[in-house]
Scaffold this active site. Sequence first.
Site, PDB file in Angstrom:
ATOM      1  N   HIS A  31      49.586  51.846  50.096  1.00 29.36           N
ATOM      2  CA  HIS A  31      50.404  51.554  48.720  1.00 29.36           C
ATOM      3  C   HIS A  31      50.968  50.128  49.261  1.00 29.36           C
ATOM      4  O   HIS A  31      50.578  48.996  48.395  1.00 29.36           O
ATOM      5  CB  HIS A  31      51.796  52.579  47.962  1.00 29.36           C
ATOM      6  CG  HIS A  31      51.957  52.051  46.996  1.00 29.36           C
ATOM      7  ND1 HIS A  31      51.476  51.434  46.400  1.00 29.36           N
ATOM      8  CD2 HIS A  31      53.258  52.199  46.846  1.00 29.36           C
ATOM      9  CE1 HIS A  31      52.479  51.250  45.413  1.00 29.36           C
ATOM     10  NE2 HIS A  31      53.628  51.468  45.338  1.00 29.36           N
ATOM     11  N   HIS A  32      51.617  50.000  49.745  1.00 30.83           N
ATOM     12  CA  HIS A  32      52.710  48.926  50.315  1.00 30.83           C
ATOM     13  C   HIS A  32      53.051  48.798  52.046  1.00 30.83           C
ATOM     14  O   HIS A  32      53.162  50.212  52.712  1.00 30.83           O
ATOM     15  CB  HIS A  32      53.467  49.152  50.489  1.00 30.83           C
ATOM     16  CG  HIS A  32      55.453  47.925  49.989  1.00 30.83           C
ATOM     17  ND1 HIS A  32      55.851  47.228  48.850  1.00 30.83           N
ATOM     18  CD2 HIS A  32      55.882  47.788  51.198  1.00 30.83           C
ATOM     19  CE1 HIS A  32      56.254  47.071  49.057  1.00 30.83           C
ATOM     20  NE2 HIS A  32      56.547  46.362  50.276  1.00 30.83           N
TER      21      HIS A  32
ATOM     22  N   ARG B 252      57.907  62.637  38.290  1.00 33.07           N
ATOM     23  CA  ARG B 252      58.678  62.609  39.119  1.00 33.07           C
ATOM     24  C   ARG B 252      60.384  63.524  38.765  1.00 33.07           C
ATOM     25  O   ARG B 252      60.689  64.335  38.223  1.00 33.07           O
ATOM     26  CB  ARG B 252      58.261  63.204  40.284  1.00 33.07           C
ATOM     27  CG  ARG B 252      56.708  63.775  41.244  1.00 33.07           C
ATOM     28  CD  ARG B 252      56.603  63.827  42.544  1.00 33.07           C
ATOM     29  NE  ARG B 252      56.095  62.190  42.588  1.00 33.07           N
ATOM     30  CZ  ARG B 252      56.408  61.503  43.848  1.00 33.07           C
ATOM     31  NH1 ARG B 252      57.030  62.360  44.520  1.00 33.07           N
ATOM     32  NH2 ARG B 252      55.507  60.105  43.899  1.00 33.07           N
TER      33      ARG B 252
ATOM     34  N   HIS C 273      51.526  56.241  49.166  1.00 34.83           N
ATOM     35  CA  HIS C 273      52.002  56.703  48.145  1.00 34.83           C
ATOM     36  C   HIS C 273      51.593  58.489  47.567  1.00 34.83           C
ATOM     37  O   HIS C 273      50.345  58.439  47.565  1.00 34.83           O
ATOM     38  CB  HIS C 273      51.751  55.781  46.777  1.00 34.83           C
ATOM     39  CG  HIS C 273      52.323  55.763  45.614  1.00 34.83           C
ATOM     40  ND1 HIS C 273      52.564  57.595  45.045  1.00 34.83           N
ATOM     41  CD2 HIS C 273      53.471  55.162  45.067  1.00 34.83           C
ATOM     42  CE1 HIS C 273      54.206  57.446  43.776  1.00 34.83           C
ATOM     43  NE2 HIS C 273      54.198  56.302  44.714  1.00 34.83           N
TER      44      HIS C 273
ATOM     45  N   ARG D  56      58.358  58.852  50.526  1.00 35.40           N
ATOM     46  CA  ARG D  56      57.516  58.980  49.893  1.00 35.40           C
ATOM     47  C   ARG D  56      56.622  58.906  50.996  1.00 35.40           C
ATOM     48  O   ARG D  56      55.434  59.551  50.967  1.00 35.40           O
ATOM     49  CB  ARG D  56      56.844  57.474  49.569  1.00 35.40           C
ATOM     50  CG  ARG D  56      57.057  56.955  48.364  1.00 35.40           C
ATOM     51  CD  ARG D  56      57.013  55.464  48.208  1.00 35.40           C
ATOM     52  NE  ARG D  56      57.412  55.456  46.495  1.00 35.40           N
ATOM     53  CZ  ARG D  56      57.253  54.433  45.991  1.00 35.40           C
ATOM     54  NH1 ARG D  56      56.428  53.569  46.443  1.00 35.40           N
ATOM     55  NH2 ARG D  56      57.516  53.693  44.917  1.00 35.40           N
TER      56      ARG D  56
ATOM     57  N   ARG E   5      59.864  52.940  52.597  1.00 33.94           N
ATOM     58  CA  ARG E   5      60.190  52.296  51.004  1.00 33.94           C
ATOM     59  C   ARG E   5      60.259  52.879  50.553  1.00 33.94           C
ATOM     60  O   ARG E   5      59.845  53.615  49.906  1.00 33.94           O
ATOM     61  CB  ARG E   5      59.686  51.083  50.593  1.00 33.94           C
ATOM     62  CG  ARG E   5      60.181  50.177  50.420  1.00 33.94           C
ATOM     63  CD  ARG E   5      59.140  49.098  49.243  1.00 33.94           C
ATOM     64  NE  ARG E   5      57.645  49.701  48.536  1.00 33.94           N
ATOM     65  CZ  ARG E   5      57.566  49.852  47.465  1.00 33.94           C
ATOM     66  NH1 ARG E   5      58.786  50.240  46.303  1.00 33.94           N
ATOM     67  NH2 ARG E   5      56.658  50.682  47.234  1.00 33.94           N
TER      68      ARG E   5
ATOM     69  N   GLU F 115      56.422  56.828  39.729  1.00 32.74           N
ATOM     70  CA  GLU F 115      57.485  58.431  40.716  1.00 32.74           C
ATOM     71  C   GLU F 115      58.149  58.779  39.376  1.00 32.74           C
ATOM     72  O   GLU F 115      58.466  59.631  39.614  1.00 32.74           O
ATOM     73  CB  GLU F 115      58.017  57.570  41.138  1.00 32.74           C
ATOM     74  CG  GLU F 115      58.856  58.020  42.517  1.00 32.74           C
ATOM     75  CD  GLU F 115      58.874  57.397  43.908  1.00 32.74           C
ATOM     76  OE1 GLU F 115      57.964  56.974  44.706  1.00 32.74           O
ATOM     77  OE2 GLU F 115      60.476  57.631  44.869  1.00 32.74           O
TER      78      GLU F 115
END
Length: 499
Positions: free
Chosen positions: A433-434, A310, A294, A331, A473, A307
Amino acid sequence: MNSENSASSTVSRRRFVAGMGALGVAGAVGGASLVGCSPKADDGKKGKKGGKGGEAFDIVIVGSGGAGLSAAISAYDKGVKSILVLEKMPMTGGNTNYSSSGMNASETMFQKEQGIEDSNSLFAEETLTGGHDTGDSELVKFMCDNSGPAIAWLNDLGIKLDSITLTGGMSVKRCHRPTDGSAVGKTLVPGLLKAVEERKIEVRINCDAKELIKDGDAVTGVKVEEKGKAYDIAAKAVILASGGLGANIDMVTKYRPDLKGYVTTNQSGATGDGYAMAEAAGAELVQMDQIQIHPTVQQEHSQLIAEGIRGAGAILVNSEGKRFFNEMSTRDKVSAAELEQPGGFAWEVFDQQVYDKNKAVGNYDKAGLVVKGASVAELAEAIKVDAATLKATIDTYNAVTTDGKADEFGRDKGLIAFAEGSMYAIKVAPGIHHEMGGIRINVKNEALTASGTPIKGLYAAGEVTGGIHGNNRIGGNAICDIEVFGKNVGEVVATALTK
Ligand code: ADP
């Protein structure tokens, strides 16, 4: 999943992440509230004696994040009452607790109310494009088609997500957040827990699932360890909802050696156990090297900066005070651009209206992560960038925001002019992050072998599954994924068991 941690500046990254010092969340979902989750001995829902003298449940769910809790609720409401949710940590909610952006969903009741035109097919198209066409189109279609009903289902549970915003890679406002625009996790997890408690579904914390029990090819239970004691639990169906692997750096680097040394936004229970258990039981793991980093993580506190900030107008500038990329891009691209800047970091800069619109900013501020100035010049001095350059950057950005066209970096979303007055900045860089890869599933959430055969008795939902998001993602799609597939798996399993 996004974290909304706060911490004193003296706490080390590891200790802080391990301590899970979530703002306000721990109190809301911590162990104390779980006492009420255990069913009374006489309510008929406690595990029956299993074959070898252990307990037996119809459904055992591994993991108490959004996917696991949703699965428990929907299975219960479809008629299965014998359900046990296992949670290895002392508190429930997993990374879902820290989810900050919201839940993407299309054709929803709230979009309709607010006159936002959207379609499931556009949502699916943008999700696939965001993942560079490497996601599974059938799973994506299923997720998007069922996203509106999932928003309505949550609303029926008392979880109202009617403040709608944009996230990077989406052309329509479809990221659903709580009414006050606050981080979704802090509303979602307590709301799901309340529904679980109302149904008296047992959530067993500090109970670590170690291995799946098999009888031939079928999964028939789970071996667990609770406070040093190992025992078996039999189940007609096991649902793995154990989240990702971001807190297990050995596993991260097994799949992505290049991520060695990165901070993580993940809570310390995100250790990838579900992948290992599923693989040992014969399931195929797909796209495991697709670990999302991220772009806006405050490094000292491993704190993800939402997010939506932004989306509300913030910009990213480098150490010279210059913008360098479309902040609303996906991302992967924003992260890569940041790493190319001197020092591999950026300042996320915003004004008072962004501060006021995003409740999370106040929390970051309290945690000492926000640098302030009464003007652009004062902020520039505080973050040690050239004041004239930063002013020129903001003036150029402001000019573009008025003409309705994309700016020089291709940004055409969330272009909102900075007002005069107080300015703020948070220093950010990419963080783990993921996990976008994971257990291969079909639209019935059945765990599949490499040949595509469902493993009898084994299901999976949420971050532990793979292939939906492909290699990128979109922000807001993790919550959509866990809610759509969490709700779905509960219904599928309950239907199968009550047939
Ligand atoms: P999702 O978003 O997919 O629901 P989360 O990260 O929110 O995932 O939740 C997953 C939960 O599963 C976390 O609370 C995590 O601590 C828990 N968990 C992970 N591994 C195990 C395990 N082996 N046994 C029990 N719980 C686990």
